[in-house]
Design an enzyme around this catalytic site. Structure first.
Site, short mmCIF file in Angstrom:
data_model
loop_
_atom_site.label_atom_id
_atom_site.label_comp_id
_atom_site.label_asym_id
_atom_site.label_seq_id
_atom_site.Cartn_x
_atom_site.Cartn_y
_atom_site.Cartn_z
N GLU A 72 0.87 -1.17 0.00
CA GLU A 72 0.00 0.00 0.00
C GLU A 72 0.91 1.23 0.00
O GLU A 72 1.80 1.33 0.85
CB GLU A 72 -0.88 0.00 1.26
CG GLU A 72 -1.90 1.09 1.18
CD GLU A 72 -2.76 1.26 2.42
OE1 GLU A 72 -2.77 0.35 3.27
OE2 GLU A 72 -3.41 2.31 2.52
N ARG A 113 5.19 -12.60 9.84
CA ARG A 113 5.91 -11.39 9.46
C ARG A 113 7.23 -11.30 10.20
O ARG A 113 7.42 -11.90 11.24
CB ARG A 113 5.06 -10.14 9.68
CG ARG A 113 4.63 -9.88 11.10
CD ARG A 113 4.00 -8.48 11.22
NE ARG A 113 2.95 -8.23 10.25
CZ ARG A 113 2.86 -7.10 9.53
NH1 ARG A 113 3.76 -6.15 9.64
NH2 ARG A 113 1.87 -6.92 8.70
N LYS A 134 4.34 0.87 9.69
CA LYS A 134 4.50 2.07 8.87
C LYS A 134 3.98 3.30 9.62
O LYS A 134 4.52 4.39 9.46
CB LYS A 134 3.76 1.90 7.55
CG LYS A 134 4.58 1.13 6.53
CD LYS A 134 3.98 1.24 5.14
CE LYS A 134 2.96 0.17 4.93
NZ LYS A 134 2.53 0.05 3.52
#
Ligand code: ATP
Ligand code: MG
Length: 581
Positions: free
Chosen positions: A55, A280, A290
């Site tokens: 994204e 992850r 982020k």
């Protein structure tokens, strides 16, 4: 060569340990096993097609690098394809700057998507038509509840959800309202389109999830074409389907979303990709969200997204990391099904492995102390031959100017040296690497402050190159630069950005920001490096003997180079590994 002080030069370099952390399943892993099986059963006609779907709401970080290496790596390995797709469904948080940075970062890591650069926004029209199809099938409805009410109606893991009073609107009414949502008739947040699935499902994602929201915001690609935007959950699976992705690899938090993605695909009757989840990457002393990285940038806690202390790919690159080291790290940590945290020293270990082989070794004095060789001819300059990398002869040699006035490291001299101090002290002899043996005969001090300003030494002309043939032993070997030839430089030394292995571990009332390391950056303004570095371009890397690996920073100017220390020479991972054996 018996050198105490240069021991560090090859510390951690001598043995290349190819052992990955315990959670690793490299070289093979469960994802490869799934693909192998699919190839065997010809599930996708022999195709392997993956994608990396960022994204564009921030810069990529080392966690994304793991995903990039995995997706592009698998495609390469199996002779398949990997797309780069921007999941750009939220115009409020997304920016062209991020898109450009992401494209550059993935390229820099060494991957190529050829002509397959896609955007979820390319599919807005198709997604809209599919939404109409679901409404017509009685599988989606327009809901007038507010966001808060929807959340309230949703229930919890132990309490079933409550159906919205708008759930049973007629197909005609839903079609009309949805078209008017698209036409811009309603304000933001006044209505949404929801899938009609099951408010009592044990999986909260299946309790009539929102598919569209009204958002009068310009999109970086579609401009003002749309004022309704698809939710990620409605866009993602269908985007994979449109691109005929075979293995849609994502992180574990999407495991619970898989039934929803499958439901959409089934209702639409379109091509079905297979979602595979993996854990992850988390790293010690690092935050990876982020949102938090953005906060560090916006609040000026770091110098930007590419600050060399940031775990972003841009930051790692500026710090001096190589794409090879990052790819090697990604391969060696492997993929797992359970969350874990990788020690950041393992990342540094992979980096040293790479730099050790290819970074030329040079001399730089970070805190200079002047040395005058009192018996060396005034205007003589000798060119000493120096090997560029003892690990690789093909990297050749260079000439080092040697003259009467030199700089050595302030730390390499002690007036009151303890017995085991093998560096320079009054009356002691040491070797200058690639130079001569020198002996300290006098210490010159500032009259007022008493600070040592200069050393007087003699050199032994019979030890040219730093070797003696009379069997005499000197224990210390120092690096140096010739004062008249050295170039002043700025050096930036880094430590972890956070003081705690887990920066998110905080006392009540505190945040991860309270764990920021106030000493993560040390700037040394007046260092001296050997003249062979004069033309070093930003991004070029070398090893400063005894100090670590360094990289030329883009802040460098013609007159003054700026170096970032990429990583020190001390390999704490190699130590951890040894102690575990
Ligand atoms: P956020 O920081 O808000 O959680 P995100 O990291 O999921 O966002 P995306 O741009 O959606 O950001 O990520 C792109 C891809 O990278 C996704 O497929 C995601 O699963 C993967 N990814 C993100 N973070 C990691 C990580 N730490 N380790 C491995 N893969 C990751
Ligand atoms: Mg995400």
């Amino acid at each position: 060569m018996k050198t105490e002080d240069l021991k560090e030069e090859t510390a951690g370099n001598s043995e290349t340990v190819k052992k990955a952390p315990a959670n690793s399943s490299a070289p093979t892993n469960f994802i490869r096993a799934i693909i192998d099986k699919d190839l065997e059963t010809n599930k996708y006609g022999g195709r392997v097609h993956t994608r990396f779907p960022p994204e564009p709401n921030g810069y990529l970080h080392i966690g994304h690098a793991k995903s990039i290496c995995l997706n592009f790596g698998l495609a390469q390995e199996y002779g398949g394809l990997c797309n780069l797709r921007f999941d750009d469904t939220n115009p409020i948080k997304e920016e062209q700057e991020y898109i450009d940075a992401i494209i550059e970062n993935v390229r820099w890591l060494g991957f190529d998507w050829q002509d397959r650069l896609y955007y979820a926004s390319d599919y807005f029209q198709q997604l809209y038509e599919w939404a109409i199809q679901l409404i017509e099938a009685g599988k989606a409805y327009v809901d007038d509840l507010s966001a808060d009410e929807i959340r309230e109606h949703r229930g919890t893991l132990t309490r079933p959800g409550k159906e919205s009073p708008y759930r049973n609107r007629s197909v005609e009414e839903n079609l009309d309202l949805f078209r008017r949502m698209k036409a811009g008739e309603f304000p933001d947040g006044s209505r949404v389109l929801r899938a009609k699935i099951d408010m009592a499902s044990p999986n909260l994602n299946m309790r009539d999830p929102v598919m569209y929201r009204i958002l009068h915001a310009a999109h970086h690609r579609t401009g003002d074409d749309w004022c309704i935007y698809p939710m990620y959950d409605w866009a993602h699976g269908q985007s994979d389907s449109i691109e005929k992705i075979t293995h849609s690899i994502c992180t574990l938090e999407f495991e619970d979303h898989r039934p929803l993605y499958n439901w959409f695909i089934e209702q639409l009757g379109v091509y079905a990709p297979q979602q595979i989840e993996f854990a992850r990457l988390n790293l010690t002393y690092t935050v990876m969200s982020k949102r938090k990285l953005l906060q560090l940038v916006q609040e000026g806690r770091v110098r930007g997204w590419d600050d060399p202390r940031m775990p972003t790919i841009a930051g790692l690159r500026r710090r001096g990391y190589t794409p090879e080291a990052i790819r090697d790290f990604a391969e060696r940590i492997g993929v797992a099904k359970a969350d874990s945290t990788v020690d950041i020293s393992f990342l540094e270990h992979c980096l040293r492995d790479d730099l050790n082989k290819r970074a030329p070794r040079v001399m730089a004095v970070l805190r200079p102390l002047k040395v005058v060789l009192v018996n060396y001819p005034e205007n003589q300059v000798e060119e000493m031959e120096a090997v560029n990398n003892p690990e690789d002869e093909s990297m050749g040699t260079r000439k080092l100017p040697f003259s009467r006035v030199l700089y050595i490291e302030r730390d390499d001299f002690r007036e009151d040296a303890p017995k085991k101090y093998h560096r320079l002290a009054p009356g002691k002899e040491v070797r200058l690497k690639h130079g001569y043996y020198i002996t300290c005969v006098d210490v010159v001090k500032d009259k007022d402050s008493g600070e040592i300003v200069e050393l007087h030494c003699t050199y032994d002309p019979k030890t040219r190159g730093g070797w003696s043939d009379d069997g005499r032993i000197v224990k210390g070997t120092l690096h140096w630069v010739s004062a008249a030839h050295a170039m002043p430089t700025e050096v930036r030394l880094y430590d972890h950005l956070f003081t705690k292995p887990d920066p998110e571990e905080v006392e009540e009332g505190k945040t991860f920001l309270d764990n920021i390391n106030p000493n993560s950056l040390e700037i040394i303004a007046d260092c001296m490096v050997e003249p062979s570095l004069a033309d070093a371009a930003p991004g070029s890397r070398c090893q400063f003997l005894r100090h670590g690996y360094f990289c030329v920073d883009p802040d460098s100017t013609r007159g003054k180079l700026v170096f970032n220390r990429t990583v020190s020479l001390k390999d704490s991972w190699a130590k951890i590994e040894k102690s575990e054996q």
